[in-house]
Design an enzyme around this catalytic site. Sequence first.
Site, PDB file in Angstrom:
ATOM      1  N   LYS A  85      40.618  58.125  26.267  1.00  0.00           N
ATOM      2  CA  LYS A  85      41.145  58.308  24.906  1.00  0.00           C
ATOM      3  C   LYS A  85      40.024  58.171  23.875  1.00  0.00           C
ATOM      4  O   LYS A  85      39.756  59.094  23.129  1.00  0.00           O
ATOM      5  CB  LYS A  85      42.253  57.298  24.632  1.00  0.00           C
ATOM      6  CG  LYS A  85      43.412  57.471  25.611  1.00  0.00           C
ATOM      7  CD  LYS A  85      44.335  56.291  25.591  1.00  0.00           C
ATOM      8  CE  LYS A  85      45.191  56.218  26.844  1.00  0.00           C
ATOM      9  NZ  LYS A  85      46.011  57.403  27.089  1.00  0.00           N
ATOM     10  N   ASP A 124      44.952  44.881  27.313  1.00  0.00           N
ATOM     11  CA  ASP A 124      44.841  46.289  27.666  1.00  0.00           C
ATOM     12  C   ASP A 124      44.611  47.022  26.345  1.00  0.00           C
ATOM     13  O   ASP A 124      45.521  47.153  25.519  1.00  0.00           O
ATOM     14  CB  ASP A 124      46.138  46.762  28.334  1.00  0.00           C
ATOM     15  CG  ASP A 124      46.146  48.278  28.569  1.00  0.00           C
ATOM     16  OD1 ASP A 124      45.177  48.955  28.198  1.00  0.00           O
ATOM     17  OD2 ASP A 124      47.151  48.774  29.122  1.00  0.00           O
ATOM     18  N   TRP A 156      53.630  50.367  29.144  1.00  0.00           N
ATOM     19  CA  TRP A 156      52.414  49.980  29.857  1.00  0.00           C
ATOM     20  C   TRP A 156      52.371  48.478  30.078  1.00  0.00           C
ATOM     21  O   TRP A 156      51.948  48.009  31.131  1.00  0.00           O
ATOM     22  CB  TRP A 156      51.164  50.474  29.116  1.00  0.00           C
ATOM     23  CG  TRP A 156      51.119  51.968  29.057  1.00  0.00           C
ATOM     24  CD1 TRP A 156      51.237  52.752  27.946  1.00  0.00           C
ATOM     25  CD2 TRP A 156      50.997  52.886  30.164  1.00  0.00           C
ATOM     26  NE1 TRP A 156      51.186  54.078  28.287  1.00  0.00           N
ATOM     27  CE2 TRP A 156      51.039  54.199  29.632  1.00  0.00           C
ATOM     28  CE3 TRP A 156      50.843  52.727  31.541  1.00  0.00           C
ATOM     29  CZ2 TRP A 156      50.941  55.344  30.437  1.00  0.00           C
ATOM     30  CZ3 TRP A 156      50.749  53.867  32.341  1.00  0.00           C
ATOM     31  CH2 TRP A 156      50.793  55.147  31.790  1.00  0.00           C
TER      32      TRP A 156
HETATM   33  N1  PMP Z   1      47.606  51.330  29.260  1.00  0.00           N
HETATM   34  C1  PMP Z   1      47.788  52.107  28.174  1.00  0.00           C
HETATM   35  C2  PMP Z   1      47.985  51.445  26.847  1.00  0.00           C
HETATM   36  C3  PMP Z   1      47.781  53.494  28.305  1.00  0.00           C
HETATM   37  O1  PMP Z   1      47.976  54.269  27.232  1.00  0.00           O
HETATM   38  C4  PMP Z   1      47.587  54.072  29.578  1.00  0.00           C
HETATM   39  C5  PMP Z   1      47.520  55.573  29.807  1.00  0.00           C
HETATM   40  N2  PMP Z   1      48.007  56.379  28.874  1.00  0.00           N
HETATM   41  C6  PMP Z   1      47.429  53.226  30.682  1.00  0.00           C
HETATM   42  C7  PMP Z   1      47.419  51.861  30.476  1.00  0.00           C
HETATM   43  C8  PMP Z   1      47.226  53.782  32.058  1.00  0.00           C
HETATM   44  O2  PMP Z   1      45.939  54.264  32.117  1.00  0.00           O
HETATM   45  P1  PMP Z   1      45.359  55.072  33.348  1.00  0.00           P
HETATM   46  O3  PMP Z   1      46.017  56.408  33.342  1.00  0.00           O
HETATM   47  O4  PMP Z   1      43.894  55.117  33.033  1.00  0.00           O
HETATM   48  O5  PMP Z   1      45.655  54.307  34.576  1.00  0.00           O
END
Ligand code: PMP
Length: 362
Positions: free
Chosen positions: A197, A173, A103
């Site tokens: 989450k 994030d 991510w």
């Molecule tokens: N950052 C992290 C740490 C994540 O775990 C996730 C999704 N699992 C995301 C970003 C992406 O999130 P989204 O699906 O809401 O775009």
Amino acid sequence: MTERIYNFSAGPAVLPLPVLEQVQRDLISLPGVGMSILEISHRSKKFDEIIQGAEEDMRKLAGIPANYHILFLQGGASLQFSMVPMNLLPAGGKADYILTGSWSKKAMKEAQKIGSVNVPASTESDNFSRIPKQSELKLDPEATYVHYTTNNTIFGTEWSYIPDVGSTPLVADASSDIFSGPIDIEKYALIYAGAQKNLAPAGLTLVIIRDDMLARSPKGMHTMLDYNTHASNKSLYNTPPVFAIYVMRLVMTWLLENGGLEAMKRLNDEKARILYESIDSSDFYRGHAASDSRSSMNVTFRLPSEDLEKQFVSEATRAGLDGLKGHRSVGGCRASIYNAFPKSGVESLSAFMKEFERTNRQ
Ligand code: PMP
């Protein structure tokens, strides 16, 4: 009521049962309103109460000071990968991105479309099994901000400290560990998180942004991508994800009623301890994360072979322990145990692990 199983999914993930029960009770007709939350206008008095209540409870819960805006947006944490640099990184400017997983890499790629990126540290050569130490961070003194991922959902690692970045604004994030314990908001210039989450159902993204960051957005930005639009319209510039905000409002109340973030931290630490002990007490299971970098939200582990891992996941599912398959980039298994995940589910998994090892050890 249909029986519920234990849901170890990484997200969308388990929500608190009392919240689901209240949603179910009030779904057809919100008390005093006579219509469903799914049907009312986002400009109605009732929704105003809901969105304001969500914000007030969140401020109380996490100690969010008045000089921070709380924004309820859409587009997921993934859109924040773009909105952060679009708003905070001047064209051709520099930003620091600490790489601790897939991510953070995705976030970095979007920033590279706008300016130049320095990587103060990356643990990719260790297959992202650890969090860098403060002494490893080679920060750029000219960076306009430092970005990092507080918890790496896929690899099961979590920062146990807030990186010291001096006076450079810190952007996090926090999608997969937001409000899993006390949070020192004032250390950050901006925090974002997909809600699915620890906060609410999918479709909602939380952004907590310090006032002074708003002045950085360049003139001529697309309206919906400009944080100022959402800050000055209290997240009601366009139709927000009404249902997800409503559920989040109930989750905030549930957190406050259950002792707040200190209590969550104690419970989350205890749940994680039970699982890591199960991993450490045998050489049949092998944790992916280095022990000083372990996540209290996503517990990643391997078994002696891929065949055994497949068998483990499918037998666990049959035993009412769902969602344990790891992400394909790590393989193996992953148990996601967010705030709403009950301790009894962790105890069940731990017992299942012991029994599986006993019957399958060669
Ligand atoms: N950052 C992290 C740490 C994540 O775990 C996730 C999704 N699992 C995301 C970003 C992406 O999130 P989204 O699906 O809401 O775009």
